[in-house]
Design an enzyme around this catalytic site. Sequence first.
Site, PDB file in Angstrom:
ATOM      1  CG  ASP A 204      -3.334  12.358  30.918  1.00 19.29           C
ATOM      2  OD1 ASP A 204      -3.795  13.354  31.528  1.00 19.29           O
ATOM      3  OD2 ASP A 204      -4.010  11.335  30.705  1.00 19.29           O
ATOM      4  CG  ASP A 206      -7.095  13.500  29.936  1.00 18.46           C
ATOM      5  OD1 ASP A 206      -6.836  12.294  29.833  1.00 18.46           O
ATOM      6  OD2 ASP A 206      -6.718  14.196  30.904  1.00 18.46           O
ATOM      7  CG  ASP A 305      -5.480   9.296  28.064  1.00 18.94           C
ATOM      8  OD1 ASP A 305      -4.579   8.568  27.583  1.00 18.94           O
ATOM      9  OD2 ASP A 305      -5.748   9.328  29.282  1.00 18.94           O
TER      10      ASP A 305
HETATM   11  P1  ATP Z   1      -3.993  14.506  35.509  1.00 16.33           P
HETATM   12  O1  ATP Z   1      -3.772  15.962  35.454  1.00 16.33           O
HETATM   13  O2  ATP Z   1      -3.099  13.823  36.467  1.00 16.33           O
HETATM   14  O3  ATP Z   1      -3.989  13.859  34.165  1.00 16.33           O
HETATM   15  P2  ATP Z   1      -6.800  14.014  35.365  1.00 16.33           P
HETATM   16  O4  ATP Z   1      -7.917  14.386  36.263  1.00 16.33           O
HETATM   17  O5  ATP Z   1      -6.796  14.601  34.002  1.00 16.33           O
HETATM   18  O6  ATP Z   1      -5.461  14.326  36.136  1.00 16.33           O
HETATM   19  P3  ATP Z   1      -6.881  11.404  34.083  1.00 16.33           P
HETATM   20  O7  ATP Z   1      -6.378  10.092  34.591  1.00 16.33           O
HETATM   21  O8  ATP Z   1      -6.218  11.932  32.881  1.00 16.33           O
HETATM   22  O9  ATP Z   1      -6.811  12.416  35.312  1.00 16.33           O
HETATM   23  O10 ATP Z   1      -8.420  11.183  33.828  1.00 16.33           O
HETATM   24  C1  ATP Z   1      -9.294  12.223  33.442  1.00 16.33           C
HETATM   25  C2  ATP Z   1     -10.721  11.795  33.677  1.00 16.33           C
HETATM   26  O11 ATP Z   1     -11.108  10.820  32.715  1.00 16.33           O
HETATM   27  C3  ATP Z   1     -10.906  11.148  35.038  1.00 16.33           C
HETATM   28  O12 ATP Z   1     -11.783  11.909  35.774  1.00 16.33           O
HETATM   29  C4  ATP Z   1     -11.503   9.795  34.799  1.00 16.33           C
HETATM   30  O13 ATP Z   1     -12.683   9.659  35.537  1.00 16.33           O
HETATM   31  C5  ATP Z   1     -11.799   9.779  33.332  1.00 16.33           C
HETATM   32  N1  ATP Z   1     -11.333   8.503  32.753  1.00 16.33           N
HETATM   33  C6  ATP Z   1     -10.068   8.055  32.684  1.00 16.33           C
HETATM   34  N2  ATP Z   1     -10.012   6.847  32.083  1.00 16.33           N
HETATM   35  C7  ATP Z   1     -11.283   6.532  31.774  1.00 16.33           C
HETATM   36  C8  ATP Z   1     -11.918   5.415  31.122  1.00 16.33           C
HETATM   37  N3  ATP Z   1     -11.216   4.391  30.669  1.00 16.33           N
HETATM   38  N4  ATP Z   1     -13.262   5.456  30.992  1.00 16.33           N
HETATM   39  C9  ATP Z   1     -13.965   6.498  31.428  1.00 16.33           C
HETATM   40  N5  ATP Z   1     -13.439   7.574  32.014  1.00 16.33           N
HETATM   41  C10 ATP Z   1     -12.126   7.592  32.202  1.00 16.33           C
HETATM   42 MN    MN Z   2      -5.436  13.935  32.558  1.00 13.83          MN
HETATM   43 MN    MN Z   3      -5.960  10.701  31.001  1.00 16.75          MN
END
Ligand code: ATP
Ligand code: MN
Ligand code: MN
Length: 381
Positions: A204, A206, A305
Amino acid sequence: LATPEKVLRTQMPSYTCQRRTPLNHHNSTLTDALEILARAAFFQSSEVRYLGFTRAVSTLKSLPFKLQSAEEAKDLPWCGGHCKTVIQEILEGGVCREVETIKSNEQYQAMQLLTGIYGVGVRTAERWYQEGIRNLNDLKNTESKLTVEQRTGLQYYKDLQQPVTREEAERVEQLVKDALLRFSPDVQITMTGGFRRGKLEGHDVDFLITHTNESALTGLLENAINWLKSKGLILYYHMKKRKHTSHAVSSLMDGHETYYTICALPSSSSQNTDLEVKPHNFVAAEQMACLKSQISKGWRAVRVDLVVTPHAEYPYALLGWTGSKHFERELRRFSLHEKKMSLNSHGLYDTEKRCYLPAHSEEEIFKHLGLTYISPSDRNA
Ligand code: ATP
Ligand code: MN
Ligand code: MN
């Protein structure tokens, strides 16, 4: 005499947040195998085993050279016991029997597939498996039982399975910026998550949104989302704002206003010709078909997100949303167990002095915790 490698091995700190974990490392054969064991434990809701394997994986990712023998593993934090056996089997014979067995296990495969659907967690996937559901077709025949989120996940399954590239993430950023700047010219938008850590692909994109003037944030994201929706760029969203109580109730889920969305990212103008000019020889047939369908429909679905944070909490939210998940978990464990401080995406609370510790940057947060600063690209635990 101790070799430099032995020194590194025997002195590796036990918490992930006390060391660097770069994106590219030297032990991926081992970490790939241990990650499968971690995932299998996760599917079985076995938290202790899941954490054990995950910690071993993170140790090996931090190791600045290739592990040569299982004997060397005994000096490394979290790499003993079961993990050592796995490491030994792989270093000696190339494969680990237990891992191969899991990979060919029907339940593991089904859980992997089902939890890969947006909106489906382990418990739901487990229940579906017990009901005899093995694949997406089985699921489509029971569509009535799905939540809106899961039905959407199923609908955009192919697109969402395809990793988001950095180039696509940057185009999403442009869309998000255009929408937000329409309502507030001074809003600050930061891409967080895996892309901030230097990953080339993600599941995703963020974003963290803040403003020096807190009142400018009221309703801002809602307005931007509605504008994007009116342009047909939002396929799905749900908002979550949990009441953020106090640090006494230390929770991993934070309470910022968060929009979990699926956006329709328009194809770039160059994408069309790209596919014609250089046929992606290395792209699997199925992926190729997916790319073609995206081009003919003119867009692809992307998970995005969006998180809004007050300016005073921004460094904490930035640290919390940059990840990786395991790095965050370790930071919080370190804070609580070693420093008697409670950390989350809102702030840092000293439980002994009974006060919050404000910070203007991520560096200051590491300083509060007595940790050496680790840059985002070294947080790939
Ligand atoms: P990817 O490339 O697969 O998206 P990512 O490290 O960006 O990997 P995400 O699931 O998008 O993974 O999450 C990003 C960060 O945001 C994570 O480190 C997580 O700790 C934090 N995070 C996700 N959801 C929440 C939440 N509801 N509250 C607080 N922090 C969150
Ligand atoms: Mn992510
Ligand atoms: Mn995310």
